[in-house]
Design an enzyme around this catalytic site. Structure first.
Site, mmCIF file in Angstrom:
data_model
loop_
_atom_site.group_PDB
_atom_site.id
_atom_site.type_symbol
_atom_site.label_atom_id
_atom_site.label_comp_id
_atom_site.label_asym_id
_atom_site.label_seq_id
_atom_site.Cartn_x
_atom_site.Cartn_y
_atom_site.Cartn_z
ATOM 1 N N ASP A 1 1.293 -44.038 -50.825
ATOM 2 C CA ASP A 1 0.004 -43.707 -51.414
ATOM 3 C C ASP A 1 -1.004 -44.261 -50.426
ATOM 4 O OD1 ASP A 1 -2.498 -43.919 -52.823
ATOM 5 O OD2 ASP A 1 -1.355 -43.389 -54.608
ATOM 6 N N HIS A 2 -1.602 -43.391 -49.621
ATOM 7 C CA HIS A 2 -2.343 -43.925 -48.473
ATOM 8 C C HIS A 2 -3.577 -44.723 -48.894
ATOM 9 C CE1 HIS A 2 -4.859 -40.321 -48.801
ATOM 10 N NE2 HIS A 2 -5.738 -40.900 -48.002
ATOM 11 N N HIS B 1 -3.821 -41.890 -56.219
ATOM 12 C CA HIS B 1 -4.845 -42.745 -55.604
ATOM 13 C C HIS B 1 -5.740 -43.466 -56.615
ATOM 14 C CE1 HIS B 1 -3.408 -40.609 -52.244
ATOM 15 N NE2 HIS B 1 -4.239 -39.582 -52.270
HETATM 16 C C1 BG6 Z 1 -5.009 -36.579 -50.339
HETATM 17 C C2 BG6 Z 1 -5.331 -35.400 -51.209
HETATM 18 O O1 BG6 Z 1 -3.956 -37.314 -50.877
HETATM 19 O O2 BG6 Z 1 -6.152 -37.401 -50.218
HETATM 20 C C3 BG6 Z 1 -6.504 -34.619 -50.657
HETATM 21 O O3 BG6 Z 1 -4.190 -34.555 -51.293
HETATM 22 C C4 BG6 Z 1 -7.677 -35.530 -50.399
HETATM 23 O O4 BG6 Z 1 -6.876 -33.568 -51.524
HETATM 24 C C5 BG6 Z 1 -7.258 -36.774 -49.605
HETATM 25 O O5 BG6 Z 1 -8.643 -34.807 -49.650
HETATM 26 C C6 BG6 Z 1 -8.383 -37.780 -49.526
HETATM 27 O O6 BG6 Z 1 -8.028 -38.834 -48.689
HETATM 28 P P1 BG6 Z 1 -9.137 -39.708 -47.956
HETATM 29 O O7 BG6 Z 1 -8.387 -40.798 -47.285
HETATM 30 O O8 BG6 Z 1 -9.844 -38.790 -47.006
HETATM 31 O O9 BG6 Z 1 -10.056 -40.191 -49.043
#
Ligand code: BG6
Length: 499
Positions: A182-183, A246
Protein backbone atom coordinates in the site's frame (compact mmCIF):
# COMPACT_ATOMS: atom_id res chain seq x y z
CA UNK A 1 17.31 -3.85 8.90
CA UNK A 2 19.37 -3.71 5.74
CA UNK A 3 18.33 -4.64 2.24
CA UNK A 4 19.94 -7.96 1.35
CA UNK A 5 21.43 -8.86 -2.03
CA UNK A 6 18.75 -10.31 -4.27
CA UNK A 7 17.23 -10.80 -7.68
CA UNK A 8 13.87 -9.13 -8.21
CA UNK A 9 11.48 -10.63 -10.75
CA UNK A 10 8.73 -8.23 -11.83
CA UNK A 11 5.65 -9.83 -13.38
CA UNK A 12 3.87 -7.50 -15.79
CA UNK A 13 7.09 -5.59 -16.29
CA UNK A 14 5.99 -3.81 -19.48
CA UNK A 15 3.26 -1.97 -17.55
CA UNK A 16 3.11 1.58 -16.41
CA UNK A 17 4.06 0.88 -12.78
CA UNK A 18 7.46 -0.59 -13.65
CA UNK A 19 8.28 2.27 -15.96
CA UNK A 20 6.97 5.10 -13.81
CA UNK A 21 7.60 3.90 -10.26
CA UNK A 22 9.56 0.68 -9.74
CA UNK A 23 12.61 1.20 -11.92
CA UNK A 24 13.00 4.89 -10.97
CA UNK A 25 12.75 3.77 -7.32
CA UNK A 26 15.55 1.21 -7.75
CA UNK A 27 17.60 3.76 -9.66
CA UNK A 28 17.18 6.36 -6.90
CA UNK A 29 18.06 3.81 -4.26
CA UNK A 30 21.21 3.14 -6.30
CA UNK A 31 21.91 6.88 -6.54
CA UNK A 32 21.74 7.09 -2.73
CA UNK A 33 24.20 4.19 -2.50
CA UNK A 34 21.66 1.93 -0.80
CA UNK A 35 21.23 -0.73 -3.45
CA UNK A 36 22.63 -4.05 -2.20
CA UNK A 37 25.54 -5.45 -4.21
CA UNK A 38 24.96 -7.99 -6.98
CA UNK A 39 21.43 -6.73 -7.46
CA UNK A 40 19.44 -7.88 -10.50
CA UNK A 41 16.00 -7.22 -11.95
CA UNK A 42 14.23 -9.55 -14.36
CA UNK A 43 11.19 -8.16 -16.15
CA UNK A 44 8.72 -10.96 -16.88
CA UNK A 45 5.98 -10.14 -19.40
CA UNK A 46 4.20 -11.36 -22.49
CA UNK A 47 5.54 -9.07 -25.15
CA UNK A 48 8.56 -9.98 -27.20
CA UNK A 49 11.59 -7.81 -26.39
CA UNK A 50 15.32 -7.95 -25.99
CA UNK A 51 17.15 -6.81 -22.87
CA UNK A 52 18.38 -3.81 -24.87
CA UNK A 53 14.93 -2.66 -25.96
CA UNK A 54 13.58 -3.16 -22.45
CA UNK A 55 16.42 -1.12 -20.97
CA UNK A 56 15.90 1.65 -23.52
CA UNK A 57 12.20 1.95 -22.61
CA UNK A 58 13.02 2.04 -18.93
CA UNK A 59 15.69 4.66 -19.56
CA UNK A 60 13.06 6.94 -21.04
CA UNK A 61 10.78 6.30 -18.09
CA UNK A 62 13.59 7.06 -15.69
CA UNK A 63 14.42 10.35 -17.40
CA UNK A 64 10.85 11.46 -16.82
CA UNK A 65 10.21 9.99 -13.40
CA UNK A 66 13.43 9.82 -11.40
CA UNK A 67 13.25 12.26 -8.49
CA UNK A 68 16.99 12.82 -8.49
CA UNK A 69 17.29 13.35 -12.23
CA UNK A 70 18.96 11.00 -14.66
CA UNK A 71 22.71 10.53 -14.68
CA UNK A 72 24.02 8.80 -17.84
CA UNK A 73 26.94 7.15 -16.15
CA UNK A 74 24.94 5.82 -13.22
CA UNK A 75 22.16 4.65 -15.53
CA UNK A 76 24.63 2.82 -17.77
CA UNK A 77 26.03 0.81 -14.89
CA UNK A 78 22.67 0.35 -13.11
CA UNK A 79 20.87 -0.77 -16.27
CA UNK A 80 23.33 -3.65 -16.73
CA UNK A 81 21.49 -5.33 -13.88
CA UNK A 82 18.17 -5.28 -15.81
CA UNK A 83 17.06 -8.25 -17.91
CA UNK A 84 13.95 -9.28 -19.77
CA UNK A 85 12.21 -12.63 -19.90
CA UNK A 86 9.30 -13.23 -22.28
CA UNK A 87 6.58 -15.66 -21.28
CA UNK A 88 2.86 -16.10 -20.86
CA UNK A 89 1.83 -16.04 -17.20
CA UNK A 90 0.15 -19.45 -17.52
CA UNK A 91 2.97 -21.18 -19.38
CA UNK A 92 4.87 -23.73 -17.28
CA UNK A 93 7.82 -23.72 -19.65
CA UNK A 94 8.27 -19.98 -19.13
CA UNK A 95 8.85 -20.56 -15.42
CA UNK A 96 11.35 -23.37 -16.07
CA UNK A 97 13.28 -20.94 -18.25
CA UNK A 98 13.01 -18.28 -15.56
CA UNK A 99 14.43 -20.75 -13.05
CA UNK A 100 17.30 -21.56 -15.38
CA UNK A 101 17.98 -17.83 -15.83
CA UNK A 102 18.04 -17.24 -12.07
CA UNK A 103 20.37 -20.22 -11.64
CA UNK A 104 22.65 -18.82 -14.33
CA UNK A 105 22.84 -15.53 -12.37
CA UNK A 106 23.62 -17.48 -9.21
CA UNK A 107 26.44 -19.24 -11.00
CA UNK A 108 27.89 -15.95 -12.22
CA UNK A 109 27.70 -14.60 -8.66
CA UNK A 110 29.25 -17.78 -7.29
CA UNK A 111 26.43 -18.20 -4.71
CA UNK A 112 22.66 -18.50 -4.65
CA UNK A 113 20.76 -15.24 -4.23
CA UNK A 114 17.62 -14.20 -2.42
CA UNK A 115 14.58 -13.83 -4.68
CA UNK A 116 11.83 -11.26 -4.59
CA UNK A 117 8.83 -11.88 -6.84
CA UNK A 118 6.87 -8.72 -7.54
CA UNK A 119 3.30 -9.14 -8.84
CA UNK A 120 2.62 -6.02 -10.91
CA UNK A 121 0.53 -7.71 -13.59
CA UNK A 122 -3.21 -7.42 -14.11
CA UNK A 123 -4.81 -8.89 -10.96
CA UNK A 124 -6.34 -11.83 -12.88
CA UNK A 125 -2.84 -13.11 -13.43
CA UNK A 126 -1.85 -13.23 -9.73
CA UNK A 127 -3.30 -16.70 -9.22
CA UNK A 128 -1.68 -18.43 -12.20
CA UNK A 129 1.63 -16.72 -11.45
CA UNK A 130 1.62 -17.95 -7.86
CA UNK A 131 0.65 -21.45 -8.91
CA UNK A 132 3.34 -21.58 -11.56
CA UNK A 133 5.99 -20.26 -9.17
CA UNK A 134 5.09 -23.06 -6.80
CA UNK A 135 5.06 -25.70 -9.53
CA UNK A 136 8.54 -24.59 -10.56
CA UNK A 137 9.72 -24.70 -6.94
CA UNK A 138 10.57 -21.00 -7.10
CA UNK A 139 8.55 -20.18 -3.99
CA UNK A 140 11.25 -21.61 -1.77
CA UNK A 141 14.65 -20.11 -1.18
CA UNK A 142 17.71 -22.11 -2.19
CA UNK A 143 20.94 -22.53 -0.22
CA UNK A 144 19.59 -20.79 2.91
CA UNK A 145 18.38 -17.78 0.95
CA UNK A 146 14.85 -16.42 1.10
CA UNK A 147 12.07 -16.16 -1.49
CA UNK A 148 9.41 -13.49 -0.95
CA UNK A 149 6.42 -12.15 -2.82
CA UNK A 150 5.22 -8.56 -3.15
CA UNK A 151 1.58 -8.11 -4.24
CA UNK A 152 0.50 -4.89 -5.88
CA UNK A 153 -3.00 -3.61 -5.47
CA UNK A 154 -5.83 -4.21 -6.10
CA UNK A 155 -5.79 -7.01 -3.55
CA UNK A 156 -9.10 -8.55 -4.58
CA UNK A 157 -12.25 -6.65 -5.44
CA UNK A 158 -14.34 -7.73 -2.47
CA UNK A 159 -13.99 -9.92 0.62
CA UNK A 160 -14.54 -13.18 -1.25
CA UNK A 161 -11.91 -12.50 -3.93
CA UNK A 162 -9.45 -11.13 -1.35
CA UNK A 163 -9.87 -14.26 0.75
CA UNK A 164 -9.40 -16.50 -2.27
CA UNK A 165 -6.27 -14.59 -3.24
CA UNK A 166 -4.98 -14.78 0.33
CA UNK A 167 -5.51 -18.55 0.21
CA UNK A 168 -3.54 -18.85 -3.01
CA UNK A 169 -0.76 -16.69 -1.61
CA UNK A 170 -0.72 -18.66 1.65
CA UNK A 171 -0.45 -21.92 -0.30
CA UNK A 172 2.67 -20.54 -1.98
CA UNK A 173 4.44 -18.24 0.50
CA UNK A 174 4.31 -17.91 4.27
CA UNK A 175 2.69 -14.76 5.66
CA UNK A 176 6.11 -13.56 6.85
CA UNK A 177 7.32 -13.70 3.24
CA UNK A 178 4.23 -11.93 1.84
CA UNK A 179 4.33 -8.16 1.28
CA UNK A 180 1.04 -6.51 0.26
CA UNK A 181 1.91 -3.07 -1.03
CA UNK A 182 0.00 0.00 0.00
CA UNK A 183 2.21 2.79 -1.25
CA UNK A 184 0.58 5.35 1.08
CA UNK A 185 2.34 3.62 3.97
CA UNK A 186 5.67 4.32 2.29
CA UNK A 187 5.09 8.06 2.22
CA UNK A 188 7.29 9.85 4.77
CA UNK A 189 4.39 11.97 5.96
CA UNK A 190 2.28 8.88 6.66
CA UNK A 191 5.11 7.25 8.61
CA UNK A 192 5.48 10.43 10.60
CA UNK A 193 1.94 10.18 11.99
CA UNK A 194 3.09 7.68 14.61
CA UNK A 195 6.04 9.85 15.60
CA UNK A 196 3.89 12.96 15.80
CA UNK A 197 1.39 11.19 18.03
CA UNK A 198 3.54 9.01 20.21
CA UNK A 199 6.79 10.97 20.58
CA UNK A 200 5.28 14.35 21.42
CA UNK A 201 3.81 14.70 24.89
CA UNK A 202 1.80 17.64 23.58
CA UNK A 203 -0.65 15.80 21.35
CA UNK A 204 -1.39 12.35 22.70
CA UNK A 205 -3.16 13.50 25.90
CA UNK A 206 -5.63 15.43 23.70
CA UNK A 207 -6.00 12.76 21.04
CA UNK A 208 -9.47 11.50 21.97
CA UNK A 209 -13.17 12.28 22.06
CA UNK A 210 -12.82 14.62 25.03
CA UNK A 211 -10.80 17.11 23.01
CA UNK A 212 -11.33 16.26 19.37
CA UNK A 213 -14.55 17.29 17.69
CA UNK A 214 -14.05 15.69 14.30
CA UNK A 215 -11.36 14.38 11.97
CA UNK A 216 -11.27 14.93 8.21
CA UNK A 217 -9.24 13.07 5.64
CA UNK A 218 -9.20 14.44 2.11
CA UNK A 219 -7.53 12.86 -0.86
CA UNK A 220 -8.11 15.07 -3.88
CA UNK A 221 -6.78 14.45 -7.37
CA UNK A 222 -6.90 16.84 -10.29
CA UNK A 223 -6.71 14.06 -12.87
CA UNK A 224 -9.38 11.94 -14.52
CA UNK A 225 -8.95 8.78 -16.58
CA UNK A 226 -5.77 9.69 -18.47
CA UNK A 227 -3.62 7.03 -20.12
CA UNK A 228 -6.40 4.48 -20.61
CA UNK A 229 -6.94 4.15 -16.85
CA UNK A 230 -10.70 4.22 -17.30
CA UNK A 231 -10.70 0.52 -18.21
CA UNK A 232 -9.53 -0.53 -14.77
CA UNK A 233 -11.06 2.33 -12.81
CA UNK A 234 -14.57 1.77 -14.11
CA UNK A 235 -14.48 -1.75 -12.64
CA UNK A 236 -13.29 -0.41 -9.28
CA UNK A 237 -14.45 3.10 -8.35
CA UNK A 238 -13.19 5.45 -5.66
CA UNK A 239 -14.29 3.26 -2.76
CA UNK A 240 -12.36 0.18 -3.89
CA UNK A 241 -9.51 2.04 -5.56
CA UNK A 242 -8.63 4.37 -2.69
CA UNK A 243 -10.75 3.98 0.46
CA UNK A 244 -10.38 0.24 1.09
CA UNK A 245 -6.61 0.59 1.06
CA UNK A 246 -4.93 4.03 1.21
CA UNK A 247 -7.58 5.96 3.14
CA UNK A 248 -8.20 3.19 5.65
CA UNK A 249 -4.46 2.97 6.24
CA UNK A 250 -4.30 6.69 7.00
CA UNK A 251 -7.37 6.35 9.21
CA UNK A 252 -5.74 3.48 11.11
CA UNK A 253 -2.58 5.49 11.72
CA UNK A 254 -4.54 8.45 13.03
CA UNK A 255 -6.88 6.45 15.24
CA UNK A 256 -4.79 3.49 16.47
CA UNK A 257 -3.67 2.93 20.05
CA UNK A 258 0.09 3.17 20.70
CA UNK A 259 1.84 -0.10 19.80
CA UNK A 260 4.00 -1.63 22.52
CA UNK A 261 6.98 -1.76 20.15
CA UNK A 262 7.73 -1.13 16.50
CA UNK A 263 7.69 -4.71 15.27
CA UNK A 264 5.59 -5.36 12.18
CA UNK A 265 3.04 -7.33 14.16
CA UNK A 266 2.68 -4.91 17.07
CA UNK A 267 1.97 -2.02 14.71
CA UNK A 268 -0.39 -4.01 12.52
CA UNK A 269 -2.21 -5.49 15.53
CA UNK A 270 -3.16 -1.96 16.56
CA UNK A 271 -4.06 -0.81 13.06
CA UNK A 272 -6.40 -3.71 12.37
CA UNK A 273 -8.30 -3.00 15.61
CA UNK A 274 -9.35 0.37 14.20
CA UNK A 275 -10.83 -1.17 11.07
CA UNK A 276 -12.57 -3.85 13.10
CA UNK A 277 -14.07 -1.15 15.34
CA UNK A 278 -15.61 0.81 12.45
CA UNK A 279 -19.34 1.02 13.07
CA UNK A 280 -20.81 -1.07 10.23
CA UNK A 281 -23.02 0.65 7.70
CA UNK A 282 -25.50 -1.95 6.55
CA UNK A 283 -28.42 -1.54 4.16
CA UNK A 284 -29.27 1.22 1.69
CA UNK A 285 -30.72 3.51 4.32
CA UNK A 286 -27.68 3.60 6.60
CA UNK A 287 -25.36 3.76 3.61
CA UNK A 288 -27.37 6.54 1.94
CA UNK A 289 -27.35 8.55 5.16
CA UNK A 290 -23.58 8.35 5.66
CA UNK A 291 -21.94 7.77 2.31
CA UNK A 292 -22.18 10.05 -0.74
CA UNK A 293 -21.10 8.75 -4.13
CA UNK A 294 -20.75 10.87 -7.23
CA UNK A 295 -19.53 11.12 -10.80
CA UNK A 296 -18.11 14.27 -12.39
CA UNK A 297 -19.82 15.99 -15.26
CA UNK A 298 -18.00 18.11 -17.86
CA UNK A 299 -16.13 21.07 -16.45
CA UNK A 300 -12.64 22.46 -16.29
CA UNK A 301 -9.63 21.85 -14.06
CA UNK A 302 -6.71 24.30 -14.07
CA UNK A 303 -8.38 26.13 -16.96
CA UNK A 304 -8.43 23.00 -19.11
CA UNK A 305 -11.77 21.63 -20.30
CA UNK A 306 -12.55 18.11 -19.06
CA UNK A 307 -15.22 15.67 -20.19
CA UNK A 308 -17.61 14.06 -17.75
CA UNK A 309 -16.78 10.69 -16.18
CA UNK A 310 -19.15 8.76 -18.44
CA UNK A 311 -17.60 10.31 -21.54
CA UNK A 312 -14.06 9.28 -20.56
CA UNK A 313 -12.09 6.86 -22.70
CA UNK A 314 -12.83 3.20 -21.80
CA UNK A 315 -15.59 4.13 -19.35
CA UNK A 316 -19.05 2.68 -19.87
CA UNK A 317 -21.34 5.56 -21.00
CA UNK A 318 -23.93 4.21 -18.55
CA UNK A 319 -21.43 3.58 -15.82
CA UNK A 320 -22.63 3.21 -12.24
CA UNK A 321 -19.11 3.59 -10.87
CA UNK A 322 -18.29 6.43 -8.49
CA UNK A 323 -15.35 8.76 -9.15
CA UNK A 324 -15.89 10.48 -5.81
CA UNK A 325 -16.97 9.27 -2.40
CA UNK A 326 -17.47 10.99 0.94
CA UNK A 327 -18.08 9.04 4.13
CA UNK A 328 -19.02 9.76 7.72
CA UNK A 329 -17.57 7.02 9.90
CA UNK A 330 -17.54 6.27 13.60
CA UNK A 331 -14.99 4.16 15.42
CA UNK A 332 -16.60 2.35 18.31
CA UNK A 333 -13.79 2.43 20.84
CA UNK A 334 -13.38 4.11 24.19
CA UNK A 335 -11.08 6.73 22.67
CA UNK A 336 -13.28 7.72 19.75
CA UNK A 337 -16.85 7.44 20.97
CA UNK A 338 -19.01 9.99 19.15
CA UNK A 339 -16.23 11.55 17.02
CA UNK A 340 -17.12 11.63 13.33
CA UNK A 341 -14.35 10.78 10.88
CA UNK A 342 -15.12 12.36 7.52
CA UNK A 343 -13.32 10.95 4.50
CA UNK A 344 -13.55 12.24 0.93
CA UNK A 345 -11.70 11.18 -2.16
CA UNK A 346 -12.27 12.02 -5.78
CA UNK A 347 -10.97 12.57 -9.29
CA UNK A 348 -11.14 15.85 -11.24
CA UNK A 349 -11.15 18.01 -8.14
CA UNK A 350 -9.47 21.45 -8.27
CA UNK A 351 -6.05 20.27 -7.10
CA UNK A 352 -3.94 17.35 -5.96
CA UNK A 353 -3.80 17.33 -2.19
CA UNK A 354 -3.97 14.71 0.53
CA UNK A 355 -4.32 15.90 4.09
CA UNK A 356 -5.64 14.90 7.48
CA UNK A 357 -7.09 17.57 9.71
CA UNK A 358 -7.84 17.17 13.38
CA UNK A 359 -10.47 19.66 14.54
CA UNK A 360 -10.35 20.29 18.27
CA UNK A 361 -13.31 21.17 20.45
CA UNK A 362 -13.74 24.75 21.53
CA UNK A 363 -12.81 25.88 25.01
CA UNK A 364 -15.77 25.88 27.41
CA UNK A 365 -16.01 29.64 27.55
CA UNK A 366 -14.31 32.27 25.41
CA UNK A 367 -14.36 35.76 26.88
CA UNK A 368 -13.14 37.40 23.66
CA UNK A 369 -15.02 38.78 20.70
CA UNK A 370 -15.57 36.16 18.06
CA UNK A 371 -17.52 38.35 15.61
CA UNK A 372 -14.40 39.97 14.26
CA UNK A 373 -12.71 36.71 13.28
CA UNK A 374 -10.54 37.03 10.22
CA UNK A 375 -9.05 34.24 8.15
CA UNK A 376 -10.75 30.92 8.77
CA UNK A 377 -12.84 29.58 11.58
CA UNK A 378 -12.33 29.69 15.28
CA UNK A 379 -11.25 26.16 16.15
CA UNK A 380 -7.78 24.79 16.81
CA UNK A 381 -6.90 22.61 13.87
CA UNK A 382 -3.91 20.37 13.34
CA UNK A 383 -3.33 19.76 9.65
CA UNK A 384 -1.10 16.94 8.50
CA UNK A 385 -0.23 17.56 4.85
CA UNK A 386 0.51 14.12 3.40
CA UNK A 387 1.25 15.60 -0.04
CA UNK A 388 2.22 17.90 -1.70
CA UNK A 389 3.91 20.66 0.33
CA UNK A 390 4.53 18.00 2.98
CA UNK A 391 4.32 19.28 6.51
CA UNK A 392 2.22 19.93 9.56
CA UNK A 393 0.36 23.11 10.47
CA UNK A 394 -1.26 24.00 13.73
CA UNK A 395 -3.92 26.68 13.59
CA UNK A 396 -4.35 28.63 16.79
CA UNK A 397 -6.15 31.77 17.81
CA UNK A 398 -4.29 35.00 18.48
CA UNK A 399 -5.18 38.50 19.46
CA UNK A 400 -5.23 40.81 16.49
CA UNK A 401 -2.90 43.68 17.23
CA UNK A 402 -4.84 46.80 18.11
CA UNK A 403 -7.08 48.38 20.68
CA UNK A 404 -9.76 45.72 20.66
CA UNK A 405 -9.56 42.13 21.96
CA UNK A 406 -10.38 40.60 18.58
CA UNK A 407 -9.14 37.18 17.60
CA UNK A 408 -7.67 35.86 14.44
CA UNK A 409 -6.64 32.36 13.49
CA UNK A 410 -2.92 32.07 12.68
CA UNK A 411 -0.81 29.18 11.45
CA UNK A 412 2.28 27.59 12.98
CA UNK A 413 3.81 25.77 10.07
CA UNK A 414 6.40 23.01 9.69
CA UNK A 415 7.52 22.19 6.16
CA UNK A 416 9.63 19.22 5.15
CA UNK A 417 11.21 21.28 2.39
CA UNK A 418 12.73 23.83 4.77
CA UNK A 419 13.27 21.76 7.93
CA UNK A 420 15.18 18.89 6.38
CA UNK A 421 18.15 19.49 4.14
CA UNK A 422 17.21 16.90 1.55
CA UNK A 423 14.21 15.64 -0.36
CA UNK A 424 12.36 12.66 1.07
CA UNK A 425 12.63 9.30 -0.66
CA UNK A 426 9.66 8.21 -2.74
CA UNK A 427 7.27 5.72 -1.15
CA UNK A 428 8.37 2.92 -3.47
CA UNK A 429 12.04 3.37 -2.58
CA UNK A 430 11.31 2.82 1.08
CA UNK A 431 8.95 -0.09 0.48
CA UNK A 432 11.23 -1.95 -1.93
CA UNK A 433 14.13 -1.62 0.50
CA UNK A 434 11.91 -2.83 3.35
CA UNK A 435 10.80 -5.88 1.39
CA UNK A 436 14.46 -6.65 0.62
CA UNK A 437 15.28 -6.22 4.31
CA UNK A 438 12.42 -8.41 5.54
CA UNK A 439 10.55 -5.63 7.34
CA UNK A 440 6.79 -5.90 6.80
CA UNK A 441 5.71 -3.06 9.11
CA UNK A 442 4.68 -0.83 6.21
CA UNK A 443 2.79 -3.56 4.36
CA UNK A 444 -0.83 -4.62 4.82
CA UNK A 445 -1.38 -7.83 6.74
CA UNK A 446 -3.93 -10.41 5.68
CA UNK A 447 -6.42 -9.59 8.45
CA UNK A 448 -6.19 -5.84 7.74
CA UNK A 449 -7.07 -6.36 4.11
CA UNK A 450 -9.94 -8.72 4.90
CA UNK A 451 -11.41 -6.49 7.64
CA UNK A 452 -11.34 -3.52 5.28
CA UNK A 453 -13.15 -5.49 2.56
CA UNK A 454 -15.73 -6.69 5.03
CA UNK A 455 -16.70 -3.08 5.74
CA UNK A 456 -16.54 -1.98 2.10
CA UNK A 457 -18.59 -4.93 0.84
CA UNK A 458 -21.66 -3.67 2.70
CA UNK A 459 -21.46 -0.31 0.95
CA UNK A 460 -20.99 -1.86 -2.48
CA UNK A 461 -23.87 -4.16 -1.74
CA UNK A 462 -26.21 -1.28 -0.85
CA UNK A 463 -25.20 0.57 -4.03
CA UNK A 464 -25.28 -2.25 -6.52
CA UNK A 465 -27.46 -5.03 -5.16
CA UNK A 466 -30.25 -3.45 -3.12
CA UNK A 467 -33.75 -2.71 -4.40
CA UNK A 468 -33.60 1.02 -3.63
CA UNK A 469 -29.94 2.02 -3.87
CA UNK A 470 -28.75 5.43 -2.64
CA UNK A 471 -28.51 7.87 -5.53
CA UNK A 472 -25.48 8.69 -7.63
CA UNK A 473 -24.72 12.42 -7.20
CA UNK A 474 -22.91 14.74 -9.61
CA UNK A 475 -20.31 17.48 -9.51
CA UNK A 476 -18.76 19.48 -12.31
CA UNK A 477 -15.10 18.59 -12.99
CA UNK A 478 -12.98 21.18 -11.23
CA UNK A 479 -15.34 21.68 -8.28
CA UNK A 480 -14.90 20.35 -4.73
CA UNK A 481 -17.45 17.56 -5.12
CA UNK A 482 -21.23 17.27 -4.91
CA UNK A 483 -23.42 19.49 -2.79
CA UNK A 484 -24.68 16.39 -0.97
CA UNK A 485 -21.20 15.91 0.55
CA UNK A 486 -21.35 19.42 2.01
CA UNK A 487 -24.82 18.67 3.36
CA UNK A 488 -23.49 15.52 5.03
CA UNK A 489 -21.22 17.63 7.24
CA UNK A 490 -23.71 20.47 7.61
CA UNK A 491 -26.09 18.02 9.31
CA UNK A 492 -23.53 17.81 12.14
CA UNK A 493 -22.82 21.56 12.11
CA UNK A 494 -19.49 21.02 10.34
CA UNK A 495 -17.97 21.87 6.99
CA UNK A 496 -15.09 20.51 4.94
CA UNK A 497 -11.83 22.30 5.54
CA UNK A 498 -11.00 24.56 2.62
CA UNK A 499 -7.87 23.37 0.85
C1 BG6 B 1 -3.41 4.48 -6.74
C2 BG6 B 1 -4.78 4.56 -7.34
O1 BG6 B 1 -3.33 3.42 -5.84
O2 BG6 B 1 -3.11 5.69 -6.08
C3 BG6 B 1 -4.89 5.73 -8.29
O3 BG6 B 1 -5.05 3.35 -8.04
C4 BG6 B 1 -4.44 7.00 -7.62
O4 BG6 B 1 -6.21 5.87 -8.79
C5 BG6 B 1 -3.09 6.82 -6.93
O5 BG6 B 1 -4.32 8.01 -8.62
C6 BG6 B 1 -2.74 8.03 -6.09
O6 BG6 B 1 -1.45 7.90 -5.58
P1 BG6 B 1 -0.60 9.19 -5.18
O7 BG6 B 1 0.64 8.65 -4.55
O8 BG6 B 1 -0.35 9.95 -6.44
O9 BG6 B 1 -1.46 9.96 -4.22
Amino acid sequence: HRAEPCTVVIFGATGDLTNRKLIPAFYNVAACGDLPPQFKVVGFARRDKTDEVFRKELEEGNRKNSRQGHNEELWNSFSQSIHYHRSEFEDEAGYKELKALLEKFDEERGAPANRLFYLASAPEAFKPILEMLKAAGLNEGVGGKWARVVCEKPFGKDLATAKALNETVAATFEEKDTYRIDHYLGKETAQNIMVLRFANALFEPNWNSRYIDNVQITCAENLGMEGGRGGYYDTAGALRDMVQNHLFQLLSLVAMEPPTDLSADSVRDEKVKVIRALRPLVGPEAVGANVIRAQYTAGSVDGVARVGYRQEDRVNPESKTEAYVALRLFIDTWRWQGVPFYIRVGKQLPKKATEISIHFKKPPQVPFATQKMLGGNSENTLVIRIQPDEGIALRILCKQPGQAMNMQQVKLDFRYSSSFGKASPEAYERLLLDAMAGDATLFARRDEVESAWKFIDELEHAWHKSANPPKMCEYPAGSWGPKEADDLLAQDGHSWRLL
